[in-house]
Structure formats: C-alpha cells, structure tokens
Design a protein around this motif. Structure first.
Motif, short mmCIF file in Angstrom:
data_model
loop_
_atom_site.label_atom_id
_atom_site.label_comp_id
_atom_site.label_asym_id
_atom_site.label_seq_id
_atom_site.Cartn_x
_atom_site.Cartn_y
_atom_site.Cartn_z
N ASP A 31 -13.89 2.66 -0.08
CA ASP A 31 -14.09 3.81 0.80
C ASP A 31 -13.92 3.30 2.23
OD1 ASP A 31 -15.10 5.82 2.44
OD2 ASP A 31 -16.68 6.37 1.03
N HIS A 32 -12.86 3.76 2.91
CA HIS A 32 -12.57 3.31 4.27
C HIS A 32 -13.07 4.32 5.32
CE1 HIS A 32 -10.16 0.15 2.51
NE2 HIS A 32 -9.42 1.04 1.88
N ASP A 33 -13.89 5.26 4.90
CA ASP A 33 -14.47 6.30 5.75
C ASP A 33 -13.47 7.35 6.23
OD1 ASP A 33 -17.12 5.32 5.60
OD2 ASP A 33 -16.69 3.87 7.19
N VAL A 34 -12.20 7.06 6.25
CA VAL A 34 -11.18 8.04 6.60
C VAL A 34 -10.15 8.18 5.49
CG1 VAL A 34 -11.42 7.80 9.10
CG2 VAL A 34 -9.80 6.34 7.85
N SER A 35 -10.14 7.23 4.59
CA SER A 35 -9.23 7.24 3.44
C SER A 35 -9.94 6.56 2.27
CB SER A 35 -7.92 6.53 3.75
OG SER A 35 -8.14 5.14 3.93
N MET A 36 -9.41 6.80 1.08
CA MET A 36 -9.92 6.15 -0.13
C MET A 36 -8.77 5.35 -0.72
SD MET A 36 -13.14 6.96 -0.54
CE MET A 36 -13.44 6.45 -2.23
N SER A 37 -9.07 4.15 -1.20
CA SER A 37 -8.03 3.29 -1.77
C SER A 37 -8.45 2.76 -3.12
CB SER A 37 -7.73 2.12 -0.84
OG SER A 37 -7.17 2.57 0.36
N LEU A 38 -7.45 2.61 -3.96
CA LEU A 38 -7.60 2.03 -5.29
C LEU A 38 -6.73 0.77 -5.29
CD1 LEU A 38 -8.35 3.99 -8.10
CD2 LEU A 38 -6.15 2.99 -8.55
N THR A 95 -3.43 4.58 -1.60
CA THR A 95 -4.30 5.17 -0.58
C THR A 95 -4.07 6.67 -0.46
OG1 THR A 95 -4.35 3.13 0.70
CG2 THR A 95 -4.88 5.14 1.89
N SER A 96 -5.17 7.41 -0.38
CA SER A 96 -5.09 8.83 -0.07
C SER A 96 -5.86 9.09 1.22
CB SER A 96 -5.68 9.69 -1.19
OG SER A 96 -5.64 11.05 -0.80
N ALA A 140 0.85 -1.19 0.00
CA ALA A 140 0.00 0.00 0.00
C ALA A 140 0.88 1.24 0.00
CB ALA A 140 -0.92 0.00 1.22
N PHE A 141 0.63 2.13 -0.96
CA PHE A 141 1.40 3.36 -1.09
C PHE A 141 0.49 4.55 -0.81
CE2 PHE A 141 3.32 0.34 -4.10
CZ PHE A 141 4.62 0.32 -3.63
N ALA A 142 1.00 5.51 -0.04
CA ALA A 142 0.25 6.72 0.26
C ALA A 142 0.54 7.78 -0.80
CB ALA A 142 0.63 7.26 1.64
N VAL A 143 -0.51 8.45 -1.27
CA VAL A 143 -0.38 9.52 -2.24
C VAL A 143 -1.31 10.67 -1.86
CG1 VAL A 143 0.20 7.94 -4.14
CG2 VAL A 143 -2.18 8.63 -3.80
N GLN A 144 -1.04 11.82 -2.43
CA GLN A 144 -1.98 12.92 -2.31
C GLN A 144 -3.16 12.62 -3.23
OE1 GLN A 144 0.25 16.43 -3.25
NE2 GLN A 144 1.14 16.54 -1.21
N ALA A 145 -4.32 13.13 -2.91
CA ALA A 145 -5.51 12.86 -3.71
C ALA A 145 -5.30 13.22 -5.17
CB ALA A 145 -6.72 13.60 -3.13
N SER A 146 -4.61 14.30 -5.44
CA SER A 146 -4.41 14.74 -6.82
C SER A 146 -3.65 13.72 -7.67
CB SER A 146 -3.67 16.07 -6.84
OG SER A 146 -2.40 15.95 -6.23
N TYR A 199 -9.32 12.47 2.38
CA TYR A 199 -10.55 11.71 2.15
C TYR A 199 -11.55 12.39 1.21
CZ TYR A 199 -14.88 9.21 3.08
OH TYR A 199 -16.04 8.51 2.94
N LYS A 200 -11.94 13.61 1.51
CA LYS A 200 -12.99 14.26 0.71
C LYS A 200 -12.54 14.46 -0.74
CE LYS A 200 -15.29 16.65 4.50
NZ LYS A 200 -15.65 17.93 5.10
N GLN A 201 -11.33 14.92 -0.94
CA GLN A 201 -10.83 15.14 -2.30
C GLN A 201 -10.72 13.81 -3.06
OE1 GLN A 201 -7.36 17.05 -0.59
NE2 GLN A 201 -7.67 18.78 -1.99
N ALA A 202 -10.16 12.81 -2.40
CA ALA A 202 -9.98 11.50 -3.04
C ALA A 202 -11.32 10.87 -3.38
CB ALA A 202 -9.16 10.58 -2.15
#
Length: 140
Positions: A105-112, A125-126, A79-85, A129-132
């Motif tokens: 949708d993990h409710d605190v983060s979004m993952s692809l 993962t970003s 799992a890699f963390a990224v900015q939503a953009s 949350y809202k932007q992602a």
C-alpha cells in the motif's frame, strides 16, 4: 488483463524504448508472459528474433524484448500500470499457478509484486487506489 502502460522500472541503468528482460528460456518466458500478463508476440519484429535479436512481446502500450540470460544485475523491477479491475483477473491466476506475491500500500497506489520464471521482479500497480485496496484486501 490489459496493461495500460509500463509504469516505471527499478534499474541501475538507463531505460530505452524497449524494456530488456533477460530470461533462462525464451520460449517458456514468452508463454509465461502471455499466460500471466497477456503479452503476445509482435509479429512485425519477429524477423529481429530470427536474426539473433530479442523476441519482442507486447500488451497494448507495453513492450518487452526477451533476451537469453547471460548475466543480470540485481535490483531490476518492471512495473506495469493496470486498472484496479485487472487485479480481479490476476490474483486468481497467480494463486492457481502457485506464484507467490506480496502486496504494498503506497497510500496513493496499490502494488502487487511477484517474479517471472527467471527471477525478474514484476510490480503490477493500480492508481485507482480505493478500488485496488479493496480488491487486494479481499484477496488476502
């Protein structure tokens, strides 16, 4: 896409400084990770590969050691963390390469989620949350 860090690893073993990734073809894997996730060869450790060790690739603070696959235990996910953009870059790329992905949708983060050429599971993962969430909902 700039990966800010390795967010977490789903594994049944201990995780060390370098994440070991077992691949079918090191050259193809290096190209795939470069094209899809922006990793580049760590030239300072290339001697290790020349001596029969792994090929180390990096993207900012994330390092992967590519080993030729001999056996792989099920359940590994990087799992890699990224900015939503960053998702705005990644989704069109995955679609253009016909790489299937799922969104969670993990409710605190979004993952692809998707897999590399050798079937290794990847999670992007970003925590923005809202932007992602907005980006991923618009991409579906």
């Amino acid at each position: 896409m700039n990966i800010t860090k390795i967010d977490h690893i789903h594994m049944h073993v201990y995780v060390y400084v370098y994440v070991y990734v077992y691949v079918d073809d090191i050259e193809k894997a290096e190209h795939w990770y470069q094209e899809i996730l922006g990793f580049t060869r760590d030239s300072s450790l290339y001697f290790w590969f020349e001596q029969g060790g792994p090929l180390v690739i990096r993207n900012d603070g994330a390092s992967l050691s590519l080993f030729l696959k001999k056996s792989q235990h099920p359940g590994h996910t990087m799992a890699f963390a990224v900015q939503a953009s960053a998702l705005l870059e990644l989704i069109p790329l995955l679609k253009s390469k016909n790489i299937a992905y799922t969104v969670s949708d993990h409710d605190v983060s979004m993952s692809l989620y998707f897999s590399d050429l050798s079937g290794n599971k990847i999670e992007i993962t970003s925590w923005e949350y809202k932007q992602a969430k907005q980006i991923l909902e618009n991409a579906v």
